[in-house]
Write a protein that holds these residues in place. Structure first.
Motif, mmCIF file in Angstrom:
data_model
loop_
_atom_site.group_PDB
_atom_site.id
_atom_site.type_symbol
_atom_site.label_atom_id
_atom_site.label_comp_id
_atom_site.label_asym_id
_atom_site.label_seq_id
_atom_site.Cartn_x
_atom_site.Cartn_y
_atom_site.Cartn_z
ATOM 1 N N UNK A 4 -40.927 18.576 -9.835
ATOM 2 C CA UNK A 4 -40.087 19.446 -10.650
ATOM 3 C C UNK A 4 -39.857 20.801 -9.990
ATOM 4 N N UNK A 5 -40.894 21.348 -9.395
ATOM 5 C CA UNK A 5 -40.775 22.701 -8.832
ATOM 6 C C UNK A 5 -41.851 22.928 -7.779
ATOM 7 N N UNK A 6 -41.490 23.643 -6.726
ATOM 8 C CA UNK A 6 -42.443 24.091 -5.718
ATOM 9 C C UNK A 6 -42.305 25.599 -5.570
ATOM 10 N N UNK A 7 -43.440 26.295 -5.625
ATOM 11 C CA UNK A 7 -43.458 27.750 -5.507
ATOM 12 C C UNK A 7 -44.423 28.122 -4.390
ATOM 13 N N UNK A 8 -44.018 29.064 -3.560
ATOM 14 C CA UNK A 8 -44.894 29.557 -2.495
ATOM 15 C C UNK A 8 -45.072 31.054 -2.684
ATOM 16 N N UNK A 9 -46.060 31.477 -3.478
ATOM 17 C CA UNK A 9 -46.235 32.899 -3.772
ATOM 18 C C UNK A 9 -46.655 33.733 -2.571
ATOM 19 N N UNK A 10 -47.323 33.099 -1.601
ATOM 20 C CA UNK A 10 -47.661 33.779 -0.350
ATOM 21 C C UNK A 10 -47.876 32.719 0.720
ATOM 22 N N UNK A 11 -48.131 33.167 1.939
ATOM 23 C CA UNK A 11 -48.220 32.232 3.065
ATOM 24 C C UNK A 11 -49.427 31.306 2.974
ATOM 25 N N UNK A 12 -50.389 31.642 2.109
ATOM 26 C CA UNK A 12 -51.614 30.852 1.990
ATOM 27 C C UNK A 12 -51.632 29.922 0.785
ATOM 28 N N UNK A 13 -50.621 30.035 -0.080
ATOM 29 C CA UNK A 13 -50.710 29.401 -1.393
ATOM 30 C C UNK A 13 -49.428 28.659 -1.744
ATOM 31 N N UNK A 14 -49.578 27.456 -2.318
ATOM 32 C CA UNK A 14 -48.430 26.679 -2.794
ATOM 33 C C UNK A 14 -48.737 26.089 -4.162
ATOM 34 N N UNK A 15 -47.760 26.161 -5.047
ATOM 35 C CA UNK A 15 -47.837 25.560 -6.381
ATOM 36 C C UNK A 15 -46.808 24.451 -6.464
ATOM 37 N N UNK A 16 -47.214 23.294 -7.003
ATOM 38 C CA UNK A 16 -46.278 22.200 -7.220
ATOM 39 C C UNK A 16 -46.411 21.706 -8.661
ATOM 40 N N UNK A 17 -45.255 21.504 -9.310
ATOM 41 C CA UNK A 17 -45.191 21.041 -10.686
ATOM 42 C C UNK A 17 -44.515 19.675 -10.723
ATOM 43 N N UNK A 18 -45.095 18.756 -11.492
ATOM 44 C CA UNK A 18 -44.570 17.391 -11.627
ATOM 45 C C UNK A 18 -44.126 17.171 -13.061
ATOM 46 N N UNK A 19 -42.920 16.666 -13.262
ATOM 47 C CA UNK A 19 -42.459 16.258 -14.587
ATOM 48 C C UNK A 19 -42.754 14.777 -14.754
ATOM 49 N N UNK A 20 -43.566 14.457 -15.767
ATOM 50 C CA UNK A 20 -44.066 13.097 -15.934
ATOM 51 C C UNK A 20 -43.053 12.269 -16.717
ATOM 52 N N UNK A 21 -42.230 11.534 -16.002
ATOM 53 C CA UNK A 21 -41.213 10.693 -16.630
ATOM 54 C C UNK A 21 -41.477 9.206 -16.421
ATOM 55 N N UNK A 22 -42.319 8.875 -15.441
ATOM 56 C CA UNK A 22 -42.543 7.474 -15.098
ATOM 57 C C UNK A 22 -43.534 6.806 -16.052
ATOM 58 N N UNK A 23 -43.518 5.507 -16.045
ATOM 59 C CA UNK A 23 -44.505 4.737 -16.802
ATOM 60 C C UNK A 23 -45.842 4.750 -16.067
ATOM 61 N N UNK A 24 -46.883 4.367 -16.776
ATOM 62 C CA UNK A 24 -48.213 4.231 -16.174
ATOM 63 C C UNK A 24 -48.156 3.298 -14.970
ATOM 64 N N UNK A 25 -47.470 2.168 -15.129
ATOM 65 C CA UNK A 25 -47.403 1.165 -14.053
ATOM 66 C C UNK A 25 -46.694 1.721 -12.822
ATOM 67 N N UNK A 26 -45.612 2.463 -13.048
ATOM 68 C CA UNK A 26 -44.860 3.016 -11.924
ATOM 69 C C UNK A 26 -45.671 4.076 -11.182
#
Length: 208
Positions: A4-26
């Motif tokens: 869903x989103x990737x944020x890089x607040x500084x050169x040492x740090x990365x944030x990643x957000x996942x939107x959960x739309x898939x089924x358990x099996x997928x």
């Protein structure tokens, strides 16, 4: 893949957000879990919790890690085998992971009116600048909760209390950042705190 989103607040740090739309099996199909993790996910009664757990493993893959690279200490704090710092969160249909060379914490929460009912349990100093009739009261409470939860995940010390030991400096929602403090056992620790809102959710992360 719903990264869903990737944020890089500084050169040492990365944030990643996942939107959960898939089924358990997928979500299960393309990843490999350790026996311990498989047992844990199979023991979850909620399909949403299972999918949250698996989406975190997909986020690990986005960082180049596998489930085998992740382990937890006796306080339940996650660690990576390569020594980088990690913090993990999931709430309803979103999951988030932050990875950094420095200590970090992250939290995602759904914005809900009922947080106002429990505000007295985690708000102390902050009541001085919050006005419960303001249109953004619930949103600000959610931001404060997320920041304090992030601090707790970062510090990971049993006995710490949100109301007594964590302080969030006054902010406006549009600021998207503020300063937070931990005041614990006669020592004070300062952290940069960042937050943003999306689709009725709030995410905050803190960096040491």
């Amino acid at each position: 893949m719903p990264l869903y989103k990737t944020i890089t607040p500084n050169s040492q740090t990365t944030v990643k957000i996942w939107k959960i739309t898939e089924s358990y099996e997928a979500l299960m199909q393309p990843i490999t879990l350790r026996d311990e993790s498989m047992k844990r996910v199979l023991g979850m009664k909620s399909d949403l919790h299972q999918r949250g757990f698996l989406s975190v493993r997909h986020l690990l893959a986005e960082f180049g890690y596998t489930d085998a690279d992740l382990f937890y200490d006796c306080n339940g704090k996650p660690h990576l085998k390569d020594g980088k710092y990690i913090s993990i969160t999931h709430s309803f249909t979103f999951a988030g992971v932050i990875v950094s060379d420095i200590e970090v914490g992250i939290d995602i929460e759904k914005q809900r009116e009922k947080i106002g009912v429990i505000a007295h349990k985690f708000i102390g100093y902050e009541f001085d600048y919050l006005v419960d009739t303001a249109w953004d009261y619930i949103n600000k409470l959610t931001i404060i909760w997320c920041i304090k939860e992030s601090l707790y995940k970062l510090f990971s010390t049993p006995g710490m209390l949100f109301r007594e030991h964590f302080l969030v400096i006054p902010f406006m929602i549009t600021d998207e950042n503020t300063v937070a403090w931990i005041d614990y056992e006669d020592r004070k620790y300062r952290y940069n705190s960042h937050y943003f809102e999306f689709e009725g959710f709030t995410c905050a992360y803190v960096i040491s």
